[in-house]
Design a protein around this motif. Structure first.
Motif, PDB file in Angstrom:
ATOM      1  N   ARG A 150      53.923  52.465  43.449  1.00  0.00           N
ATOM      2  CA  ARG A 150      54.548  51.142  43.448  1.00  0.00           C
ATOM      3  C   ARG A 150      53.831  50.130  42.557  1.00  0.00           C
ATOM      4  O   ARG A 150      54.176  48.967  42.525  1.00  0.00           O
ATOM      5  CB  ARG A 150      54.600  50.608  44.866  1.00  0.00           C
ATOM      6  N   GLY A 151      52.805  50.557  41.868  1.00  0.00           N
ATOM      7  CA  GLY A 151      52.014  49.646  41.046  1.00  0.00           C
ATOM      8  C   GLY A 151      52.773  49.160  39.825  1.00  0.00           C
ATOM      9  O   GLY A 151      53.395  49.933  39.116  1.00  0.00           O
ATOM     10  N   LYS A 152      52.724  47.863  39.588  1.00  0.00           N
ATOM     11  CA  LYS A 152      53.335  47.241  38.406  1.00  0.00           C
ATOM     12  C   LYS A 152      52.303  47.318  37.280  1.00  0.00           C
ATOM     13  O   LYS A 152      51.217  46.750  37.384  1.00  0.00           O
ATOM     14  CB  LYS A 152      53.679  45.780  38.726  1.00  0.00           C
ATOM     15  N   GLU A 153      52.653  48.015  36.207  1.00  0.00           N
ATOM     16  CA  GLU A 153      51.673  48.262  35.155  1.00  0.00           C
ATOM     17  C   GLU A 153      51.273  47.000  34.391  1.00  0.00           C
ATOM     18  O   GLU A 153      50.109  46.823  34.076  1.00  0.00           O
ATOM     19  CB  GLU A 153      52.187  49.331  34.203  1.00  0.00           C
ATOM     20  N   GLU A 154      52.229  46.171  34.035  1.00  0.00           N
ATOM     21  CA  GLU A 154      51.894  44.946  33.300  1.00  0.00           C
ATOM     22  C   GLU A 154      52.773  43.821  33.785  1.00  0.00           C
ATOM     23  O   GLU A 154      53.912  44.049  34.136  1.00  0.00           O
ATOM     24  CB  GLU A 154      52.079  45.128  31.794  1.00  0.00           C
ATOM     25  N   PRO A 155      52.300  42.627  33.755  1.00  0.00           N
ATOM     26  CA  PRO A 155      50.924  42.222  33.488  1.00  0.00           C
ATOM     27  C   PRO A 155      50.048  42.419  34.725  1.00  0.00           C
ATOM     28  O   PRO A 155      50.545  42.553  35.836  1.00  0.00           O
ATOM     29  CB  PRO A 155      51.058  40.733  33.167  1.00  0.00           C
ATOM     30  N   VAL A 156      48.739  42.438  34.508  1.00  0.00           N
ATOM     31  CA  VAL A 156      47.790  42.493  35.618  1.00  0.00           C
ATOM     32  C   VAL A 156      47.256  41.079  35.835  1.00  0.00           C
ATOM     33  O   VAL A 156      47.190  40.282  34.901  1.00  0.00           O
ATOM     34  CB  VAL A 156      46.625  43.478  35.362  1.00  0.00           C
ATOM     35  N   LEU A 157      46.892  40.761  37.051  1.00  0.00           N
ATOM     36  CA  LEU A 157      46.330  39.458  37.370  1.00  0.00           C
ATOM     37  C   LEU A 157      44.810  39.560  37.296  1.00  0.00           C
ATOM     38  O   LEU A 157      44.221  40.474  37.867  1.00  0.00           O
ATOM     39  CB  LEU A 157      46.757  39.019  38.769  1.00  0.00           C
ATOM     40  N   VAL A 158      44.186  38.642  36.568  1.00  0.00           N
ATOM     41  CA  VAL A 158      42.736  38.640  36.410  1.00  0.00           C
ATOM     42  C   VAL A 158      42.185  37.345  36.985  1.00  0.00           C
ATOM     43  O   VAL A 158      42.727  36.265  36.730  1.00  0.00           O
ATOM     44  CB  VAL A 158      42.324  38.760  34.917  1.00  0.00           C
ATOM     45  N   THR A 183      37.730  40.128  38.673  1.00  0.00           N
ATOM     46  CA  THR A 183      38.498  40.750  39.741  1.00  0.00           C
ATOM     47  C   THR A 183      39.882  40.994  39.168  1.00  0.00           C
ATOM     48  O   THR A 183      40.539  40.052  38.707  1.00  0.00           O
ATOM     49  CB  THR A 183      38.578  39.851  40.986  1.00  0.00           C
ATOM     50  N   ILE A 184      40.297  42.233  39.171  1.00  0.00           N
ATOM     51  CA  ILE A 184      41.589  42.631  38.611  1.00  0.00           C
ATOM     52  C   ILE A 184      42.498  42.987  39.770  1.00  0.00           C
ATOM     53  O   ILE A 184      42.138  43.806  40.621  1.00  0.00           O
ATOM     54  CB  ILE A 184      41.429  43.857  37.686  1.00  0.00           C
ATOM     55  N   GLU A 185      43.668  42.373  39.796  1.00  0.00           N
ATOM     56  CA  GLU A 185      44.629  42.678  40.857  1.00  0.00           C
ATOM     57  C   GLU A 185      45.869  43.306  40.246  1.00  0.00           C
ATOM     58  O   GLU A 185      46.501  42.727  39.360  1.00  0.00           O
ATOM     59  CB  GLU A 185      45.025  41.425  41.621  1.00  0.00           C
ATOM     60  N   ILE A 186      46.180  44.511  40.707  1.00  0.00           N
ATOM     61  CA  ILE A 186      47.383  45.203  40.264  1.00  0.00           C
ATOM     62  C   ILE A 186      48.469  44.888  41.284  1.00  0.00           C
ATOM     63  O   ILE A 186      48.331  45.196  42.470  1.00  0.00           O
ATOM     64  CB  ILE A 186      47.158  46.731  40.161  1.00  0.00           C
ATOM     65  N   GLN A 187      49.514  44.237  40.790  1.00  0.00           N
ATOM     66  CA  GLN A 187      50.568  43.774  41.687  1.00  0.00           C
ATOM     67  C   GLN A 187      51.580  44.877  41.978  1.00  0.00           C
ATOM     68  O   GLN A 187      51.625  45.895  41.300  1.00  0.00           O
ATOM     69  CB  GLN A 187      51.244  42.557  41.075  1.00  0.00           C
ATOM     70  N   ARG A 188      52.376  44.660  43.003  1.00  0.00           N
ATOM     71  CA  ARG A 188      53.401  45.617  43.400  1.00  0.00           C
ATOM     72  C   ARG A 188      54.696  45.293  42.679  1.00  0.00           C
ATOM     73  O   ARG A 188      55.083  44.134  42.569  1.00  0.00           O
ATOM     74  CB  ARG A 188      53.626  45.525  44.919  1.00  0.00           C
ATOM     75  N   ARG A 189      55.329  46.330  42.154  1.00  0.00           N
ATOM     76  CA  ARG A 189      56.627  46.089  41.510  1.00  0.00           C
ATOM     77  C   ARG A 189      57.706  46.068  42.564  1.00  0.00           C
ATOM     78  O   ARG A 189      57.536  46.588  43.672  1.00  0.00           O
ATOM     79  CB  ARG A 189      56.893  47.114  40.420  1.00  0.00           C
TER      80      ARG A 189
END
Length: 191
Positions: A150-158, A183-189
């Motif tokens: 379920r990970g949204k590849e781009e963009p990532v939140l920094v 801190t890198i947060e990979i958001q949910r698509r």
């Protein structure tokens, strides 16, 4: 007698020389990009640095930036390092040594160990990871064993601290560089 070389042979041989040159140029550009980015890097708690005072080995030392953002140096005591670049810290140490202790000091500072970065959200193994020079967001995701389904590849939140210590949030692409302490947060698509 004229020498005739088939065009396909010339093209194949020239390709053998062009590809390595292009690869070399790409790697050189990537290394220069990482070096340029780290010249803007702000020191913070957890960074370990090596301070070399040329001609004065007794003043040279290794130090860790403490939780209070300072390092302890012989003769001059506590020096605030957090929020400064390496070159700004060099200038500060030079001015403090030049005041009362050393005539025209020559100082070199290098970061020996960078503080870790953090990755969370939709990755298979969120957590704290050791920073590596030239690390991209894509490589950071790979260190965390990739995106979840379920990970949204781009963009990532920094989330990155600015000079005053305030957290800045911004979006970045996978080819953007990671800085120590990020801190890198990979958001949910959505789907």
């Amino acid at each position: 007698m004229s020498l005739s070389i088939p065009y396909a042979t010339v093209r194949a041989v020239s390709g053998l020389f062009i590809v390595p040159i292009l690869v070399m140029l790409f790697l050189t550009a990537a290394a220069a990009r990482a070096d340029t980015a780290l010249s803007d890097y702000l020191l913070g708690p957890g960074d370990r640095i090596n301070i070399q005072v040329f001609g004065h080995e007794d003043l040279s030392s290794k130090a860790a930036v403490g939780a209070n953002g300072a390092i302890a140096l012989p003769l001059i005591g506590q020096v605030k390092a957090s929020g400064l670049t390496v070159s700004e810290l060099e200038e500060l140490v030079i001015s403090r040594l030049d005041e009362d202790f050393v005539v025209d000091p020559k100082v070199a500072i290098e970061v020996v160990v960078y503080r870790p970065f953090f990755i969370l959200g939709e990755v298979n193994k969120p957590g704290k990871y050791d920073y590596v020079v030239g690390l991209s967001m894509r490589k950071a995701v790979a260190m965390a064993e990739g995106f979840t389904r379920r990970g949204k590849e781009e963009p990532v939140l920094v989330i990155r601290e600015d000079r005053s210590g305030e957290a800045m949030k911004f979006e970045a692409g996978l080819d953007s560089l990671v800085f120590p302490g990020d801190t890198i947060e990979i958001q949910r698509r959505l789907f």
